[in-house]
Design an enzyme around this catalytic site. Structure first.
Site, PDB file in Angstrom:
ATOM      1  N   ASP A 171     -73.786  21.862  -6.755  1.00 25.40           N
ATOM      2  CA  ASP A 171     -74.096  23.197  -7.264  1.00 25.40           C
ATOM      3  C   ASP A 171     -74.626  23.082  -8.680  1.00 25.40           C
ATOM      4  OD1 ASP A 171     -73.033  24.229  -4.900  1.00 25.40           O
ATOM      5  OD2 ASP A 171     -71.021  24.395  -5.745  1.00 25.40           O
TER       6      ASP A 171
ATOM      7  N   ASP B 150     -62.953  29.851 -11.101  1.00 25.30           N
ATOM      8  CA  ASP B 150     -61.564  30.024 -10.656  1.00 25.30           C
ATOM      9  C   ASP B 150     -60.579  29.063 -11.321  1.00 25.30           C
ATOM     10  OD1 ASP B 150     -62.711  27.942  -9.242  1.00 25.30           O
ATOM     11  OD2 ASP B 150     -61.867  28.500  -7.305  1.00 25.30           O
TER      12      ASP B 150
ATOM     13  N   ASP C 299     -71.511  18.550  -1.652  1.00 24.49           N
ATOM     14  CA  ASP C 299     -72.723  19.272  -2.037  1.00 24.49           C
ATOM     15  C   ASP C 299     -72.780  19.424  -3.547  1.00 24.49           C
ATOM     16  OD1 ASP C 299     -70.891  21.368  -2.523  1.00 24.49           O
ATOM     17  OD2 ASP C 299     -71.138  22.075  -0.463  1.00 24.49           O
TER      18      ASP C 299
HETATM   19  P1  ATP Z   1     -65.959  22.352  -2.366  1.00 25.50           P
HETATM   20  O1  ATP Z   1     -67.409  22.713  -2.205  1.00 25.50           O
HETATM   21  O2  ATP Z   1     -65.689  20.914  -2.516  1.00 25.50           O
HETATM   22  O3  ATP Z   1     -65.075  23.007  -1.379  1.00 25.50           O
HETATM   23  P2  ATP Z   1     -66.252  23.765  -4.821  1.00 25.50           P
HETATM   24  O4  ATP Z   1     -65.390  23.749  -6.039  1.00 25.50           O
HETATM   25  O5  ATP Z   1     -67.674  23.344  -4.970  1.00 25.50           O
HETATM   26  O6  ATP Z   1     -65.490  22.921  -3.755  1.00 25.50           O
HETATM   27  P3  ATP Z   1     -67.293  26.228  -3.804  1.00 25.50           P
HETATM   28  O7  ATP Z   1     -66.635  27.196  -2.904  1.00 25.50           O
HETATM   29  O8  ATP Z   1     -68.489  25.483  -3.333  1.00 25.50           O
HETATM   30  O9  ATP Z   1     -66.159  25.212  -4.247  1.00 25.50           O
HETATM   31  O10 ATP Z   1     -67.639  27.005  -5.138  1.00 25.50           O
HETATM   32  C1  ATP Z   1     -68.402  26.434  -6.171  1.00 25.50           C
HETATM   33  C2  ATP Z   1     -67.846  26.816  -7.531  1.00 25.50           C
HETATM   34  O11 ATP Z   1     -67.937  28.233  -7.695  1.00 25.50           O
HETATM   35  C3  ATP Z   1     -66.380  26.496  -7.720  1.00 25.50           C
HETATM   36  O12 ATP Z   1     -66.190  25.186  -8.177  1.00 25.50           O
HETATM   37  C4  ATP Z   1     -65.957  27.510  -8.747  1.00 25.50           C
HETATM   38  O13 ATP Z   1     -66.294  27.086 -10.043  1.00 25.50           O
HETATM   39  C5  ATP Z   1     -66.807  28.718  -8.400  1.00 25.50           C
HETATM   40  N1  ATP Z   1     -66.094  29.654  -7.511  1.00 25.50           N
HETATM   41  C6  ATP Z   1     -66.087  29.651  -6.161  1.00 25.50           C
HETATM   42  N2  ATP Z   1     -65.356  30.650  -5.677  1.00 25.50           N
HETATM   43  C7  ATP Z   1     -64.867  31.319  -6.732  1.00 25.50           C
HETATM   44  C8  ATP Z   1     -64.030  32.466  -6.892  1.00 25.50           C
HETATM   45  N3  ATP Z   1     -63.531  33.111  -5.837  1.00 25.50           N
HETATM   46  N4  ATP Z   1     -63.756  32.865  -8.140  1.00 25.50           N
HETATM   47  C9  ATP Z   1     -64.250  32.228  -9.219  1.00 25.50           C
HETATM   48  N5  ATP Z   1     -65.037  31.152  -9.129  1.00 25.50           N
HETATM   49  C10 ATP Z   1     -65.352  30.691  -7.912  1.00 25.50           C
HETATM   50 MG    MG Z   2     -69.252  23.367  -3.482  1.00 25.84          MG
END
Ligand code: ATP
Ligand code: MG
Length: 435
Positions: free
Chosen positions: A54, A136, A52
């Protein structure tokens, strides 16, 4: 801030979804900043296909919503906007600002709690730089600008990506205290990307892990789904166990599988099978994986109840009840998963009894498939089941009117007593399965 121009990275617009490109273009034409961020940038830089996209922007949720008719503001921990294009949903987040050092007064930027007790401080808006350091992991804090094709890096994310390192942004202990779920995320990405958790990040985990007890069980269940249903369950389990985090999700199972190599093998096999099914595009259900994770505890407790004199089915039933009640204290497993999980367990007894008079009927049961797969998994790792798997495998290949000879355990009435299920021998010392 480091700017990495288009000729120094491998991101190509053609790997970015039309929806995401449209959202960024529209935001820019409304005089806002808009960048691709997070997992999508990370995965694109690693040559993968993001699941996805963002977007981060300086527009407030209301402004974003006003720009896109096909959008809605959703608020869980912080408010974000979902912009929908057919089946694709683009998540748009407003830059988050610092809040820790902000005084609780002045420009209305202070954090406070909503009526529902939701922490609103994360809705304090900020700049791109502030947004980056609120994220994070360094590899999750890279921004791609679709206007000039550059990548922005404020936190040595590029370097960590090259060194295959999972590194928390800022002071690890501070960041883990702020949000303990980040520890689970570190383990998850280490597993998914096959990265190593950077030393200081890793050292802070044992010091902060206990904070996961404060996390609401519903959020932990969401995280459980991400941990084990992204296609990397087996490696994730390894990471969680190496960092001693599994016990904050499954306290009883963690204890059990560390003692018992058969139990460990069962859980691993279930994870491997889940990963494989995801890879093959087949459906997976949390019920099956949960059945495997909690089976060793349930099976042991059922054995204790049988030793106390309970008939096998009663023992299984009561054990299941207790184990689920105990698991629910940590993880809020929805009933739509715990019910079928339980059925898979109870089905094991019926399969092991192999009452062939009713065998055909069992084949028709809607839970047969999952229960049978589970039985095979147990046999595969060396659980003693009386080797009934072959019987069920063969029965399924026979024409309707043909039955198989009865199983040994089927002699007389396949009652609860003699001929009942073979025991697993477990030489270790015991702990009550639930507490
Ligand atoms: P994936 O969707 O592939 O699992 P992702 O990195 O996109 O990985 P998401 O959970 O969709 O993870 O979160 C999107 C973004 O938001 C992350 O890449 C991170 O930058 C930020 N993020 C998510 N959760 C947290 C958190 N608990 N603390 C700080 N930043 C966060
Ligand atoms: Mg994501």
């Amino acid at each position: 801030m480091k700017v990495i121009p288009r000729d120094q990275h491998c991101i190509s617009r053609k790997n970015i979804s039309d929806g995401a490109l449209k959202v960024m273009a529209r935001l820019r034409s409304s005089d806002h900043q808009a960048y691709l961020v997070g997992g999508a940038v990370r995965d694109l830089l690693l040559g993968g296909h993001p699941k996805d996209f963002d977007i981060a922007t300086d527009a407030t949720p209301e402004e974003v919503h006003a720009i896109f008719r096909n959008s809605r503001i959703i608020g869980r921990r912080f408010r974000i906007v979902h912009v929908r294009f057919g089946r694709e949903v683009i998540e748009v987040t407003t830059f988050r600002g610092h809040h820790d050092s902000e005084p609780a007064s002045g420009r209305g930027k202070a954090s406070h709690q909503s009526d529902q007790g939701l922490l609103l401080r994360d809705n304090v808006f900020g700049t791109l730089e502030e947004d980056a350091v609120r994220r994070d992991l360094t590899v999750n804090a890279l921004y791609y600008d679709a206007a000039n094709f550059a990548v922005y890096d404020h936190v040595h994310g590029m370097q960590d990506l090259e060194q295959r390192s999972v590194c928390i942004i800022g002071e690890p202990e501070v960041r883990f205290r702020e949000d303990p779920v980040r520890m689970l995320r570190a383990a998850r990405f280490a597993a998914k990307l096959e990265f190593t958790i950077e030393d200081e990040t890793a050292t802070a985990i044992p010091r902060c892990a206990h904070l996961l007890r404060e996390i609401p069980s519903a959020r932990l269940f969401d995280e459980f789904l991400k941990l084990f249903f992204s296609g990397y369950a087996e490696r994730t389990l390894e990471q969680l166990m190496e960092n001693d985090l599994l016990r904050y999700l499954f306290p009883d199972s963690d204890y059990e599988i560390r003692q018992d190599s058969v139990a460990m093998a069962l859980v691993q096999a279930a994870m491997r099978s889940t990963d494989q099914r995801i890879q093959e595009g087949k459906p997976v259900t949390p019920a099956f994986l949960l059945a495997a994770l909690l089976w060793p505890v349930t099976d042991r407790l059922a054995e204790q109840l049988r030793d106390r004199g309970d008939p096998p089915m009663t023992a299984m039933h009561n054990a299941a009840q207790q184990v689920i009640a105990s698991a629910l204290q940590t993880l809020s497993i929805p009933r739509r998963f715990s019910m079928p999980m339980r059925e898979i367990w109870e089905f094991q007894l019926r399969l092991q009894r192999g009452n062939s008079r009713k065998a055909r009927e069992l084949l028709q049961n809607r839970r047969f498939r999952a229960a049978y797969d589970f039985l095979l998994l147990r046999e595969q790792v060396g659980e003693e089941t009386g080797d009934v798997g072959a019987f069920w495998t063969e029965l399924q290949t026979l024409p309707e009117n043909q039955n198989l000879p009865m199983l040994d355990s089927d002699s007389e009435e396949a009652g609860d007593g003699a001929g009942g299920r073979p025991r697993r021998r477990r030489p270790r010392k015991r702990r009550p399965a639930t507490s």
